[in-house]
Design an enzyme around this catalytic site. Structure first.
Site, PDB file in Angstrom:
ATOM      1  N   HIS A  67       0.844  -1.195   0.000  1.00 19.10           N
ATOM      2  CA  HIS A  67       0.000   0.000   0.000  1.00 19.10           C
ATOM      3  C   HIS A  67       0.879   1.244   0.000  1.00 19.10           C
ATOM      4  O   HIS A  67       0.747   2.102  -0.861  1.00 19.10           O
ATOM      5  CB  HIS A  67      -0.936   0.002   1.211  1.00 19.10           C
ATOM      6  CG  HIS A  67      -1.954   1.101   1.162  1.00 19.10           C
ATOM      7  ND1 HIS A  67      -2.715   1.456   2.237  1.00 19.10           N
ATOM      8  CD2 HIS A  67      -2.324   1.939   0.163  1.00 19.10           C
ATOM      9  CE1 HIS A  67      -3.510   2.449   1.904  1.00 19.10           C
ATOM     10  NE2 HIS A  67      -3.294   2.760   0.657  1.00 19.10           N
ATOM     11  N   HIS A 235       1.817   4.434  19.235  1.00 20.90           N
ATOM     12  CA  HIS A 235       2.185   3.217  18.520  1.00 20.90           C
ATOM     13  C   HIS A 235       1.797   3.345  17.046  1.00 20.90           C
ATOM     14  O   HIS A 235       0.764   3.941  16.718  1.00 20.90           O
ATOM     15  CB  HIS A 235       1.487   2.004  19.145  1.00 20.90           C
ATOM     16  CG  HIS A 235       2.415   1.098  19.885  1.00 20.90           C
ATOM     17  ND1 HIS A 235       2.987   1.453  21.084  1.00 20.90           N
ATOM     18  CD2 HIS A 235       2.884  -0.144  19.597  1.00 20.90           C
ATOM     19  CE1 HIS A 235       3.771   0.463  21.506  1.00 20.90           C
ATOM     20  NE2 HIS A 235       3.729  -0.521  20.621  1.00 20.90           N
ATOM     21  N   SER A 287      -1.355   3.932  22.486  1.00 19.42           N
ATOM     22  CA  SER A 287      -1.979   3.285  21.335  1.00 19.42           C
ATOM     23  C   SER A 287      -2.696   4.317  20.474  1.00 19.42           C
ATOM     24  O   SER A 287      -3.313   5.248  20.995  1.00 19.42           O
ATOM     25  CB  SER A 287      -2.991   2.233  21.802  1.00 19.42           C
ATOM     26  OG  SER A 287      -3.718   1.720  20.702  1.00 19.42           O
ATOM     27  N   TYR A 484      10.488  -4.121  25.807  1.00 22.20           N
ATOM     28  CA  TYR A 484       9.934  -2.920  26.449  1.00 22.20           C
ATOM     29  C   TYR A 484      10.831  -2.420  27.576  1.00 22.20           C
ATOM     30  O   TYR A 484      11.728  -3.130  28.059  1.00 22.20           O
ATOM     31  CB  TYR A 484       8.540  -3.221  26.985  1.00 22.20           C
ATOM     32  CG  TYR A 484       7.467  -3.129  25.923  1.00 22.20           C
ATOM     33  CD1 TYR A 484       6.580  -2.059  25.880  1.00 22.20           C
ATOM     34  CD2 TYR A 484       7.357  -4.116  24.942  1.00 22.20           C
ATOM     35  CE1 TYR A 484       5.612  -1.965  24.892  1.00 22.20           C
ATOM     36  CE2 TYR A 484       6.391  -4.037  23.959  1.00 22.20           C
ATOM     37  CZ  TYR A 484       5.521  -2.951  23.935  1.00 22.20           C
ATOM     38  OH  TYR A 484       4.568  -2.856  22.959  1.00 22.20           O
ATOM     39  N   ASP A 612       3.368   2.654  -6.936  1.00 20.72           N
ATOM     40  CA  ASP A 612       3.037   1.806  -5.784  1.00 20.72           C
ATOM     41  C   ASP A 612       3.480   2.411  -4.452  1.00 20.72           C
ATOM     42  O   ASP A 612       3.305   1.792  -3.400  1.00 20.72           O
ATOM     43  CB  ASP A 612       3.591   0.390  -5.952  1.00 20.72           C
ATOM     44  CG  ASP A 612       5.112   0.320  -5.939  1.00 20.72           C
ATOM     45  OD1 ASP A 612       5.769   1.332  -5.606  1.00 20.72           O
ATOM     46  OD2 ASP A 612       5.664  -0.744  -6.257  1.00 20.72           O
ATOM     47  N   THR A 617      -3.022   4.002  -4.389  1.00 25.43           N
ATOM     48  CA  THR A 617      -2.874   2.734  -5.108  1.00 25.43           C
ATOM     49  C   THR A 617      -2.688   1.570  -4.148  1.00 25.43           C
ATOM     50  O   THR A 617      -2.246   1.739  -3.008  1.00 25.43           O
ATOM     51  CB  THR A 617      -1.659   2.772  -6.059  1.00 25.43           C
ATOM     52  OG1 THR A 617      -0.460   2.867  -5.285  1.00 25.43           O
ATOM     53  CG2 THR A 617      -1.745   3.933  -7.029  1.00 25.43           C
TER      54      THR A 617
END
Length: 674
Positions: A67, A235, A287, A484, A612, A617
């Protein structure tokens, strides 16, 4: 090339915070303020088909196309007075592994001699979970890719080297300035129980549980902006484990949007154009999934969430970039050290326990196997987060702790699941990197650092240097990777982040101790103890999946043939789909190139308007029988697409019986956009 789209900021961003002293003047802009700065962008996209993806640790998540291409963005800063330099490189990867950095340094040495060494190269990952794995030299990180993937590794190394070389060639007098603000709706604390265990004084620094600070470093030449680096903690996991297309995720989109859609950068051109790096900081418990479910928040569409969270980071950075800024002055300096984190003695002033404590060999807790449920971290349903969530493992751990008091002092209350450090599956020796760029200090850490752990690290370094903590930033995911970094209090909760803090309860105090040492050395102008060498494990790699053996089209077909043509006419907002008889894309990664082009007729020729590496696209691969490939190319017609005649082209590479690879091309019929 796309027409620049300069959208006004829509994200709530608080006013800039104070930065340093003085103000940016016209003279600062004209005289270069003591720095030479160069910029470079290069492609680091690995194998787009049948390779286990890095990040979620899910064996079923294997690449099936592209992608957004992954990129390396390099900025080289040179102190014009002392000649000291540093290259800050931001890569669209889940992690930076020490083997990658070692190979980059070797390649740079062949090209530049001793110009770029261990001290002057900091490589940090954005932590996208949407890229191929297999580029580590430690077993734990190559399991889901079924071993080492040389082609992906080589593409990453070549791209990073190219980006630094481009930045070196681009060096010119520049002004460097900085601004800070807050971005409050692009992250949420995903480990609130652990966060709440921290002392009230630490929690007070983050009333909403997140570090909202967004920092922009802007580079100008003769009054013209040419690049920027943004640090913000979230994240890079808007794309879920269901995704199998390569992507830079939300930070990759933020960079793409500014560079390509706003500034009109052509990634396949020689000149870097405007370079916008969106880097990580202490994002361990932050997050982007605002509803605390994978792929949820602000919408229920993971692709749209990727765009929105990326756009919010862009808009916040752009607003700071265009607002009041302060110049960076003070030159360039670095300190580096390697530390054996498997058995480090930590002094009482850092442990707070009143005695010397020790880190331990890398050990994973049972909560690690539960994964991060908020981000869809590939966990096993039989495991849970928390100290009492896994009674069977806990019972075994109690026996281990009775038999080995040293293990208990270093790792309790962790429920011991696996000891990859004793198996040699994870690093023992880890690199620490402290970089001073004017009044800004970067703490390069090979971990995912939680907000409060980052706060303590920044305060420790600031105290040692005699500066404000606002002038210190954690550069997470830097130079290597080993899980972590939580506070001891968060570690005691043993949620996912604590279970993945591998070197034990005293890991953060150990880093505070060692970075205090580096900061003191930097302040005093003395060299630092380098510590043990990082081992070179490049000759120990195992591959379990073979390369492509043969490509053969289905009977009666030929490579590049169109098997699904586009419709005759499309409107903006509609999706064009074309399918080709293809070949396996791992035969040639087209690094710096493209597998596809969307072209518009201009006169007697064709002009490429998307490839691409564009958001509009998608390039999808699927197997067609035993040796054939089906390639689907889709293009979302942009709202501002010019009316006219278009076509879609595909560039493939087929492996014959002899092993020879032959390039071929295919083109769709012409269609109209109106």
């Amino acid at each position: 090339m796309p027409e620049p789209v300069d959208r006004p900021p829509a994200t709530p961003v608080r006013p800039p915070l104070p930065v340093g002293r003085g103000s940016l003047t016209r003279r600062d802009v004209l005289d270069g303020h003591g720095f030479l700065v160069g910029r470079g962008i290069a492609d680091i996209t690995g194998e787009p088909a049948e390779v286990g993806m890095m990040g979620y640790a899910s064996p079923g998540q294997r690449t099936s196309g592209i992608h957004l291409r992954q990129r390396s963005r390099a900025f080289v800063f040179v102190d014009r007075e002392s000649g000291q330099r540093v290259a800050l490189v931001t890569v669209d990867l889940a992690m930076v592994f020490a083997g990658v950095r070692h190979a980059v340094l070797e390649a740079l040495a062949r090209r530049f001699g001793d110009r770029y060494d261990d001290d002057s190269l900091l490589i940090a990952a954005t932590h996208t979970h949407a890229g191929p794995g297999g580029f580590a030299h430690h077993t734990l990180y190559n399991i889901t890719s079924l071993g080492f993937r040389p082609r992906t590794f080589d593409a990453i190394v070549a791209g990073v080297v190219e980006s630094v070389a481009l930045a070196d060639r681009d060096l010119a007098p520049a002004t460097v300035s900085i601004a800070r603000g807050e971005l409050t709706d692009a992250s949420v604390n995903r480990s609130r129980r652990a966060f709440e265990r921290n002392p009230a004084a630490d929690r007070a620094a983050f009333p909403t549980g997140i570090d909202p600070t967004t920092t922009v470093l802007r580079v100008d030449r003769a009054g013209r902006p040419v690049g920027m680096i943004n640090w913000f903690a979230t994240h890079n996991t808007s794309m879920t484990v269901r995704n199998t297309l390569i992507s830079g995720d939300n930070k990759g989109y933020a960079a793409y949007h500014w560079e390509r859609e706003v500034a009109g950068v052509d990634y396949r051109a020689d000149a870097p154009g405007f370079v916008a790096a969106f880097a990580q900081t202490n994002a361990g418990d932050a997050s982007p999934n605002l509803h605390l479910r994978p792929g949820s928040g602000p919408t229920e569409d993971e692709v749209e969430n990727t765009r929105i969270i990326g756009l919010r980071q862009f808009e916040a950075a752009r607003r700071l970039w265009a607002g009041p800024r302060r110049p960076l002055a003070g030159g360039v300096a670095t300190r580096r050290a390697n530390v054996d984190m498997s058995a480090l003695a930590v002094r009482p002033e850092f442990t707070g326990s009143g005695r010397v404590e020790h880190t331990g060999a890398a050990t994973l807790g049972a909560s690690f196997a539960a994964g991060s449920t908020e981000d869809g971290g590939g966990g096993l349903p039989v495991f849970g987060e928390g100290v009492d969530a896994n009674p069977a493992v806990r019972a075994v751990s109690r026996l281990l702790y009775r038999a080995c008091p040293d293990l208990r002092r270093r790792q309790a209350p962790k429920d011991v699941l696996l000891t990859p450090g004793l198996l040699g599956w994870t690093p023992k020796v880890l690199p620490l990197h402290l970089v001073r760029l004017g009044s800004l200090h970067l703490v390069g850490v090979p971990h995912e650092v939680t907000a409060v752990a980052g706060l303590r690290l920044r305060r420790t370094v600031a105290d040692a240097l005699g500066v404000s903590p606002e002038d210190v930033l954690v550069a997470g995911y830097a130079n290597s990777y080993a899980g972590y970094l939580t506070t001891p209090e968060e570690y005691d909760q043993q949620d996912y982040e604590g279970g993945h803090t591998m070197y034990g309860r005293w890991q953060l105090p150990a880093y505070q101790q060692e970075f205090a040492r580096l900061a003191a050395d930097l302040l005093a102008g003395r060299p630092s103890d380098r510590g043990p060498a990082l081992p070179d494990r490049s000759g120990e790699q195992v591959r379990l999946r073979p390369d492509v053996v043969l490509d053969a089209p289905p009977p009666g077909r030929r490579f590049g043939e169109v098997v699904r043509e586009p419709a005759a006419r499309y409107r903006p907002g509609q999706r064009v789909r074309v399918e080709f008889v293809g070949a396996h894309p791992n035969n040639d990664l087209h690094r710096g190139g493209t597998y596809l082009e969307v072209q518009r007729r201009e006169g007697d020729g064709w002009r490429t308007v998307a490839d691409d590496g564009d958001w509009s696209t998608r390039f999808r691969w699927s197997r067609w029988g035993l040796a054939a490939s089906r390639i689907e190319v889709s293009w979302d017609v942009p709202p501002r697409a010019r009316p006219g005649e278009y076509r879609v082209t595909y560039h493939g590479d087929a492996r014959g019986v002899s092993g020879r690879i032959t390039a071929f091309h295919g083109a769709s019929r012409v269609f109209t956009v109106a």
